[in-house]
Design an enzyme around this catalytic site. Structure first.
Site, PDB file in Angstrom:
ATOM      1  N   TYR A  59       0.850  -1.199   0.000  1.00  0.00           N
ATOM      2  CA  TYR A  59       0.000   0.000   0.000  1.00  0.00           C
ATOM      3  C   TYR A  59       0.883   1.246   0.000  1.00  0.00           C
ATOM      4  O   TYR A  59       1.527   1.568   1.000  1.00  0.00           O
ATOM      5  CB  TYR A  59      -0.940   0.032   1.212  1.00  0.00           C
ATOM      6  CG  TYR A  59      -1.899  -1.131   1.338  1.00  0.00           C
ATOM      7  CD1 TYR A  59      -2.234  -1.924   0.233  1.00  0.00           C
ATOM      8  CD2 TYR A  59      -2.483  -1.444   2.557  1.00  0.00           C
ATOM      9  CE1 TYR A  59      -3.118  -2.991   0.360  1.00  0.00           C
ATOM     10  CE2 TYR A  59      -3.372  -2.508   2.687  1.00  0.00           C
ATOM     11  CZ  TYR A  59      -3.675  -3.282   1.584  1.00  0.00           C
ATOM     12  OH  TYR A  59      -4.545  -4.334   1.724  1.00  0.00           O
ATOM     13  N   HIS A 128       0.078 -11.943   1.230  1.00  0.00           N
ATOM     14  CA  HIS A 128      -0.954 -11.136   0.544  1.00  0.00           C
ATOM     15  C   HIS A 128      -1.555 -11.883  -0.637  1.00  0.00           C
ATOM     16  O   HIS A 128      -2.773 -11.826  -0.867  1.00  0.00           O
ATOM     17  CB  HIS A 128      -0.310  -9.814   0.092  1.00  0.00           C
ATOM     18  CG  HIS A 128      -1.236  -8.663   0.021  1.00  0.00           C
ATOM     19  ND1 HIS A 128      -0.820  -7.370   0.095  1.00  0.00           N
ATOM     20  CD2 HIS A 128      -2.579  -8.588  -0.126  1.00  0.00           C
ATOM     21  CE1 HIS A 128      -1.860  -6.552   0.001  1.00  0.00           C
ATOM     22  NE2 HIS A 128      -2.939  -7.268  -0.140  1.00  0.00           N
ATOM     23  N   PRO A 208     -15.447  -4.907   3.076  1.00  0.00           N
ATOM     24  CA  PRO A 208     -16.788  -5.353   3.488  1.00  0.00           C
ATOM     25  C   PRO A 208     -17.898  -4.397   3.048  1.00  0.00           C
ATOM     26  O   PRO A 208     -19.065  -4.767   3.082  1.00  0.00           O
ATOM     27  CB  PRO A 208     -16.679  -5.399   5.019  1.00  0.00           C
ATOM     28  CG  PRO A 208     -15.649  -4.370   5.334  1.00  0.00           C
ATOM     29  CD  PRO A 208     -14.633  -4.458   4.227  1.00  0.00           C
ATOM     30  N   LEU A 209     -17.494  -3.191   2.638  1.00  0.00           N
ATOM     31  CA  LEU A 209     -18.482  -2.218   2.143  1.00  0.00           C
ATOM     32  C   LEU A 209     -18.453  -2.160   0.620  1.00  0.00           C
ATOM     33  O   LEU A 209     -18.955  -1.196   0.019  1.00  0.00           O
ATOM     34  CB  LEU A 209     -18.194  -0.833   2.729  1.00  0.00           C
ATOM     35  CG  LEU A 209     -18.266  -0.765   4.265  1.00  0.00           C
ATOM     36  CD1 LEU A 209     -17.752   0.578   4.776  1.00  0.00           C
ATOM     37  CD2 LEU A 209     -19.702  -1.000   4.736  1.00  0.00           C
ATOM     38  N   GLY A 210     -17.877  -3.185  -0.002  1.00  0.00           N
ATOM     39  CA  GLY A 210     -17.825  -3.199  -1.460  1.00  0.00           C
ATOM     40  C   GLY A 210     -17.080  -1.983  -2.002  1.00  0.00           C
ATOM     41  O   GLY A 210     -17.498  -1.378  -2.977  1.00  0.00           O
ATOM     42  N   ARG A 211     -15.959  -1.646  -1.338  1.00  0.00           N
ATOM     43  CA  ARG A 211     -15.123  -0.486  -1.716  1.00  0.00           C
ATOM     44  C   ARG A 211     -15.962   0.789  -1.769  1.00  0.00           C
ATOM     45  O   ARG A 211     -15.768   1.648  -2.624  1.00  0.00           O
ATOM     46  CB  ARG A 211     -14.417  -0.731  -3.053  1.00  0.00           C
ATOM     47  CG  ARG A 211     -13.532  -1.981  -3.031  1.00  0.00           C
ATOM     48  CD  ARG A 211     -12.828  -2.211  -4.351  1.00  0.00           C
ATOM     49  NE  ARG A 211     -12.106  -3.481  -4.394  1.00  0.00           N
ATOM     50  CZ  ARG A 211     -10.867  -3.675  -3.966  1.00  0.00           C
ATOM     51  NH1 ARG A 211     -10.196  -2.680  -3.465  1.00  0.00           N
ATOM     52  NH2 ARG A 211     -10.299  -4.872  -4.040  1.00  0.00           N
ATOM     53  N   GLY A 212     -16.944   0.860  -0.900  1.00  0.00           N
ATOM     54  CA  GLY A 212     -17.772   2.062  -0.785  1.00  0.00           C
ATOM     55  C   GLY A 212     -19.111   1.934  -1.487  1.00  0.00           C
ATOM     56  O   GLY A 212     -20.062   2.641  -1.159  1.00  0.00           O
ATOM     57  N   PHE A 213     -19.213   0.999  -2.438  1.00  0.00           N
ATOM     58  CA  PHE A 213     -20.446   0.921  -3.233  1.00  0.00           C
ATOM     59  C   PHE A 213     -21.681   0.613  -2.381  1.00  0.00           C
ATOM     60  O   PHE A 213     -22.752   1.201  -2.574  1.00  0.00           O
ATOM     61  CB  PHE A 213     -20.307  -0.129  -4.350  1.00  0.00           C
ATOM     62  CG  PHE A 213     -21.531  -0.180  -5.206  1.00  0.00           C
ATOM     63  CD1 PHE A 213     -21.720   0.758  -6.208  1.00  0.00           C
ATOM     64  CD2 PHE A 213     -22.533  -1.114  -4.976  1.00  0.00           C
ATOM     65  CE1 PHE A 213     -22.890   0.764  -6.956  1.00  0.00           C
ATOM     66  CE2 PHE A 213     -23.695  -1.118  -5.722  1.00  0.00           C
ATOM     67  CZ  PHE A 213     -23.876  -0.185  -6.721  1.00  0.00           C
TER      68      PHE A 213
HETATM   69  N1  LIG Z   1      -6.092  -8.600   1.414  1.00  0.00           N
HETATM   70  C1  LIG Z   1      -6.375  -7.905   0.345  1.00  0.00           C
HETATM   71  O1  LIG Z   1      -6.050  -8.285  -0.777  1.00  0.00           O
HETATM   72  C2  LIG Z   1      -7.115  -6.602   0.488  1.00  0.00           C
HETATM   73  C3  LIG Z   1      -7.701  -5.985  -0.627  1.00  0.00           C
HETATM   74  C4  LIG Z   1      -8.412  -4.796  -0.439  1.00  0.00           C
HETATM   75  C5  LIG Z   1      -8.522  -4.241   0.836  1.00  0.00           C
HETATM   76  N2  LIG Z   1      -7.924  -4.855   1.889  1.00  0.00           N
HETATM   77  C6  LIG Z   1      -8.029  -4.307   3.269  1.00  0.00           C
HETATM   78  O2  LIG Z   1      -9.406  -4.090   3.559  1.00  0.00           O
HETATM   79  C7  LIG Z   1      -9.591  -2.757   4.007  1.00  0.00           C
HETATM   80  C8  LIG Z   1     -10.980  -2.248   3.648  1.00  0.00           C
HETATM   81  O3  LIG Z   1     -11.264  -2.414   2.279  1.00  0.00           O
HETATM   82  P1  LIG Z   1     -11.533  -1.218   1.263  1.00  0.00           P
HETATM   83  O4  LIG Z   1     -11.026   0.047   1.842  1.00  0.00           O
HETATM   84  O5  LIG Z   1     -11.033  -1.690  -0.032  1.00  0.00           O
HETATM   85  O6  LIG Z   1     -13.104  -1.183   1.114  1.00  0.00           O
HETATM   86  P2  LIG Z   1     -14.358  -0.958   2.040  1.00  0.00           P
HETATM   87  O7  LIG Z   1     -13.980  -0.952   3.465  1.00  0.00           O
HETATM   88  O8  LIG Z   1     -15.371  -1.910   1.562  1.00  0.00           O
HETATM   89  O9  LIG Z   1     -14.839   0.505   1.563  1.00  0.00           O
HETATM   90  C9  LIG Z   1     -14.095   1.660   1.795  1.00  0.00           C
HETATM   91  C10 LIG Z   1     -14.873   2.815   1.166  1.00  0.00           C
HETATM   92  O10 LIG Z   1     -16.116   2.950   1.843  1.00  0.00           O
HETATM   93  C11 LIG Z   1     -16.293   4.278   2.299  1.00  0.00           C
HETATM   94  N3  LIG Z   1     -16.935   4.215   3.620  1.00  0.00           N
HETATM   95  C12 LIG Z   1     -16.437   3.641   4.744  1.00  0.00           C
HETATM   96  N4  LIG Z   1     -17.333   3.697   5.739  1.00  0.00           N
HETATM   97  C13 LIG Z   1     -18.419   4.333   5.251  1.00  0.00           C
HETATM   98  C14 LIG Z   1     -19.662   4.705   5.812  1.00  0.00           C
HETATM   99  N5  LIG Z   1     -19.990   4.399   7.064  1.00  0.00           N
HETATM  100  N6  LIG Z   1     -20.544   5.374   5.020  1.00  0.00           N
HETATM  101  C15 LIG Z   1     -20.252   5.689   3.742  1.00  0.00           C
HETATM  102  N7  LIG Z   1     -19.074   5.341   3.149  1.00  0.00           N
HETATM  103  C16 LIG Z   1     -18.170   4.677   3.912  1.00  0.00           C
HETATM  104  C17 LIG Z   1     -14.914   4.878   2.365  1.00  0.00           C
HETATM  105  O11 LIG Z   1     -15.025   6.258   2.138  1.00  0.00           O
HETATM  106  P3  LIG Z   1     -13.985   7.329   2.722  1.00  0.00           P
HETATM  107  O12 LIG Z   1     -12.623   6.794   2.405  1.00  0.00           O
HETATM  108  O13 LIG Z   1     -14.328   8.560   1.964  1.00  0.00           O
HETATM  109  O14 LIG Z   1     -14.195   7.453   4.150  1.00  0.00           O
HETATM  110  C18 LIG Z   1     -14.190   4.145   1.235  1.00  0.00           C
HETATM  111  O15 LIG Z   1     -14.436   4.790   0.005  1.00  0.00           O
HETATM  112  C19 LIG Z   1      -8.454  -1.979   3.343  1.00  0.00           C
HETATM  113  O16 LIG Z   1      -8.168  -0.782   4.020  1.00  0.00           O
HETATM  114  C20 LIG Z   1      -7.322  -2.973   3.434  1.00  0.00           C
HETATM  115  O17 LIG Z   1      -6.722  -2.895   4.710  1.00  0.00           O
HETATM  116  C21 LIG Z   1      -7.244  -6.023   1.732  1.00  0.00           C
END
Ligand SMILES: NC(=O)c1ccc[n+]([C@@H]2O[C@H](COP(=O)([O-])OP(=O)(O)OC[C@H]3O[C@@H](n4cnc5c(N)ncnc54)[C@H](OP(=O)(O)O)[C@@H]3O)[C@@H](O)[C@H]2O)c1
Length: 319
Positions: A59, A128, A208-213
């Site tokens: 990252y 990873h 878990p939030l579908g990357r924000g979707f």
């Molecule tokens: N092992 C792997 O290969 C892998 C791959 C991907 C991710 N990860 C890990 O998983 C973590 C989380 O995944 P992710 O960041 O990809 O996706 P995510 O947690 O599904 O979604 C993050 C997005 O959701 C938004 N968000 C968060 N909380 C919200 C809420 N309560 N209301 C509205 N929008 C909200 C954030 O906006 P804002 O940023 O504007 O707050 C951001 O755009 C990463 O940080 C990483 O540590 C691991």
């Protein structure tokens, strides 16, 4: 905080069901926060009781680990610190990366992570991605060597199949499997999530939030900057986003009935998949962080879970 903690796999540690994914604070998504704000957010998270932070050497590359390292100064013992090894960025502009699971590279990378994080020991060290050029047991053996050397406490692996998990666990126990799990990505529910339950490992749900979707914040009019990782993903093309709104509309309805936000319902569903499931949503905002942590206190009824189980499948692949 009244939410019940969950055991971290076979480790003598428990954590809140909702941790903090730190990736988006310095990489992958459009950023509204600068470095100082990112550090502040992590510190506020810890002060709120969040006790599980997730990062990776890729990252940034590397900058996210440094950010986390600075944020945990003086607070290190209050968190389970997880980082990852095995991916190497090859082209920053397109997010193309390769895999490197050679034992010598694992050992060298671990030293780099320890230095950037400013710690003597990494709590949870993940592979990873599996490098197809190196037998995974060999990579895992090198990681087990890091445990023996006291540089790492517990081992995890990301996006592995049950056959691969069986293989590595013959070499060293798997404390956690970190793979994508959300209302629109359910692939691991059939085999890997049950495998973890049976083996006493945690299943850590990423994105878990579908990357924000799934929060409802993204519409067909949303335009991602070319530097935003989502611009490269099929599910985030405008046509797919338009089609996939029918998923969000149904989550929104249920959320309205519960007096919760769609993000909270999405997280509550993930956490309902088993007492061994943890979620690591990412955010740059304190308001979202508080909302996400509170989602662990929402218990969905069997009818609500059935309703969410029946959501339509998304249009567009995840990568
Ligand atoms: N092992 C792997 O290969 C892998 C791959 C991907 C991710 N990860 C890990 O998983 C973590 C989380 O995944 P992710 O960041 O990809 O996706 P995510 O947690 O599904 O979604 C993050 C997005 O959701 C938004 N968000 C968060 N909380 C919200 C809420 N309560 N209301 C509205 N929008 C909200 C954030 O906006 P804002 O940023 O504007 O707050 C951001 O755009 C990463 O940080 C990483 O540590 C691991």
């Amino acid at each position: 905080m009244s939410v019940r903690k969950r055991r971290l796999g076979n480790a003598p540690r428990s954590v809140l069901p909702v941790g903090l994914g730190c990736m988006g604070l310095s990489w992958a998504y459009e950023r509204s926060t600068d470095e100082a704000a990112g550090i502040d957010l992590i510190r506020r998270a810890i002060d709120l009781g969040v006790d599980h932070l997730d990062t990776a050497d890729v990252y940034g590359p590397f900058t996210n680990e440094s950010l986390v390292g600075r944020a945990i100064e003086g607070r290190r013992d209050r968190v389970v610190l997880a980082t990852k090894v095995g991916l190497v960025l090859e082209d920053e502009a397109t997010y193309r990366y390769g895999r490197d699971g050679r034992p010598e590279r694992i050992r060298e990378a671990c030293d780099g992570s320890l230095e950037r994080l400013g710690v003597d020991v990494i709590d949870l060290y993940y592979l990873h991605r599996i490098d197809p050029k190196v037998p995974v047991e060999e990579t895992w053996g090198a990681m087990a060597g890091l445990v023996a050397a006291g540089k790492v406490r517990w081992l995890g692996i990301s996006e592995a199949s049950v056959a691969e998990l069986e293989g590595v666990s013959r070499v060293h126990p798997v404390t956690a499997v970190q793979s994508e799990l959300s209302l629109w990505t359910r692939d691991y529910l059939t085999e890997v999530v049950p495998w973890c339950a049976a083996q006493g490992a945690s299943f850590v749900a990423f994105s878990p939030l579908g990357r924000g979707f799934l929060t409802g914040a993204i519409s067909a009019d949303t335009r991602f900057e070319s530097s935003d990782f989502r611009a490269t993903l099929p599910r985030f093309r405008a046509e797919a986003v338009a089609e996939n709104q029918r998923i969000v509309e149904r989550i929104r309805l249920l959320a309205g009935r519960r007096g919760a936000t769609p993000a909270q319902i999405a997280l509550a569903w993930v956490l309902a998949q088993g007492a061994h499931v943890l979620a690591i949503p990412g955010t740059q905002r304190l308001r979202y962080l508080e909302e996400n942590v509170a989602a662990a206190g929402i218990e969905l009824t069997p009818q609500e879970i059935a309703e969410l189980d029946a959501l339509p499948a998304p249009v567009g692949g995840r990568y």
